[in-house]
Write a protein that holds these residues in place. Structure first.
Motif, PDB file in Angstrom:
ATOM      1  N   ILE A  87      31.307  48.378  51.462  1.00 30.94           N
ATOM      2  CA  ILE A  87      30.154  47.487  51.311  1.00 30.94           C
ATOM      3  C   ILE A  87      30.693  46.079  51.111  1.00 30.94           C
ATOM      4  N   VAL A  88      30.483  45.245  52.119  1.00 33.72           N
ATOM      5  CA  VAL A  88      31.059  43.904  52.156  1.00 33.72           C
ATOM      6  C   VAL A  88      29.977  42.883  52.478  1.00 33.72           C
ATOM      7  N   GLY A  89      30.345  41.624  52.477  1.00 34.11           N
ATOM      8  CA  GLY A  89      29.406  40.563  52.797  1.00 34.11           C
ATOM      9  C   GLY A  89      28.976  40.602  54.253  1.00 34.11           C
ATOM     10  N   GLU A  90      27.871  39.962  54.503  1.00 33.72           N
ATOM     11  CA  GLU A  90      27.287  39.942  55.847  1.00 33.72           C
ATOM     12  C   GLU A  90      28.268  39.419  56.895  1.00 33.72           C
ATOM     13  N   ASP A  91      29.055  38.423  56.542  1.00 41.51           N
ATOM     14  CA  ASP A  91      30.002  37.847  57.495  1.00 41.51           C
ATOM     15  C   ASP A  91      31.187  38.764  57.768  1.00 41.51           C
ATOM     16  N   GLU A  92      31.455  39.697  56.864  1.00 42.59           N
ATOM     17  CA  GLU A  92      32.553  40.650  57.026  1.00 42.59           C
ATOM     18  C   GLU A  92      32.092  41.953  57.672  1.00 42.59           C
TER      19      GLU A  92
ATOM     20  N   TYR B 234      37.345  50.719  44.394  1.00 43.87           N
ATOM     21  CA  TYR B 234      37.266  49.258  44.539  1.00 43.87           C
ATOM     22  C   TYR B 234      38.673  48.736  44.755  1.00 43.87           C
ATOM     23  N   PHE B 235      38.811  47.847  45.703  1.00 41.06           N
ATOM     24  CA  PHE B 235      40.111  47.229  46.010  1.00 41.06           C
ATOM     25  C   PHE B 235      40.017  45.754  45.703  1.00 41.06           C
ATOM     26  N   THR B 236      41.116  45.174  45.311  1.00 40.50           N
ATOM     27  CA  THR B 236      41.115  43.730  45.035  1.00 40.50           C
ATOM     28  C   THR B 236      41.737  42.987  46.185  1.00 40.50           C
TER      29      THR B 236
ATOM     30  N   VAL C 102      28.299  52.790  42.719  1.00 42.08           N
ATOM     31  CA  VAL C 102      28.438  52.067  43.986  1.00 42.08           C
ATOM     32  C   VAL C 102      27.771  50.702  43.846  1.00 42.08           C
ATOM     33  N   ALA C 103      28.542  49.666  44.120  1.00 41.69           N
ATOM     34  CA  ALA C 103      28.055  48.290  44.085  1.00 41.69           C
ATOM     35  C   ALA C 103      28.756  47.514  45.195  1.00 41.69           C
ATOM     36  N   PHE C 104      28.427  46.250  45.280  1.00 42.29           N
ATOM     37  CA  PHE C 104      29.043  45.389  46.276  1.00 42.29           C
ATOM     38  C   PHE C 104      30.560  45.437  46.121  1.00 42.29           C
ATOM     39  N   GLY C 105      31.260  45.565  47.244  1.00 40.92           N
ATOM     40  CA  GLY C 105      32.713  45.596  47.242  1.00 40.92           C
ATOM     41  C   GLY C 105      33.299  46.992  47.190  1.00 40.92           C
TER      42      GLY C 105
END
Length: 164
Positions: free
Chosen positions: A112-117, A162-164, A92-95
């Motif tokens: 797990i996404v960025g703060e703005d998302e 993980y999705f692109t 598990v990592a960012f994204g």
């Protein structure tokens, strides 16, 4: 001229609102998150260009739009783009989209996404949130402790995608 007839606030800063605070956390973003920020910035520029320049009624909306533009430019300039496709699919990592099971065997997906998302109601969490911190580095089959205000919940990681 008598001081009573002058405005002390006349000057270049009179129409400028204080900047919105930037997060102290690194601004990790997915490629989609960066595109969202750029879209919001374009929308703010468009909103600003639609406001009349010499209208007193537009003074506050112009100052707000300019403040929001400075904020978004700061977020974009600090963005650290992380491509989910480049992450280790076993960890598990960012994204990541992580499926967890609780003690009642209810399965839930968390992204797990960025703060703005981030939008916890939509199961989109920032990496520095309590659940994000608990999940980062976990593998399928690991048990993690999610510390919540009402107590600690044990979750089992059942899938990582993980999705692109």
């Amino acid at each position: 001229m008598n001081k009573a007839f002058t405005k002390e606030d006349d000057g270049p800063q009179a129409d400028r609102l204080d900047d919105l605070p930037q997060s102290p956390h690194p601004n990790y973003v997915t490629p989609a998150g960066l595109a969202q920020l750029q879209g919001r910035l374009r929308a703010e520029h468009a909103r600003l260009s639609d406001l009349p320049r010499d209208s007193l009624d537009a003074k506050l909306p112009r100052a707000m739009a300019e403040r929001d533009i400075r904020f978004l430019e700061g977020r974009i300039n600090r963005a650290i783009v992380v491509d989910p496709a480049e992450q280790d699919p076993e960890v598990v990592a960012f994204g990541a989209c992580v499926t967890v099971a609780d003690e009642n065997d209810r399965h839930t997906d968390w992204h797990i996404v960025g703060e703005d998302e981030a939008d916890p109601a939509a199961h989109r969490i920032a990496p520095f949130s309590p659940l994000g911190k608990a999940l980062l580095g976990a593998r399928v089959g690991d048990l993690v402790d999610w510390t919540k205000p009402g107590g600690t919940v044990e979750l089992e990681v059942t899938a990582i995608r993980y999705f692109t």
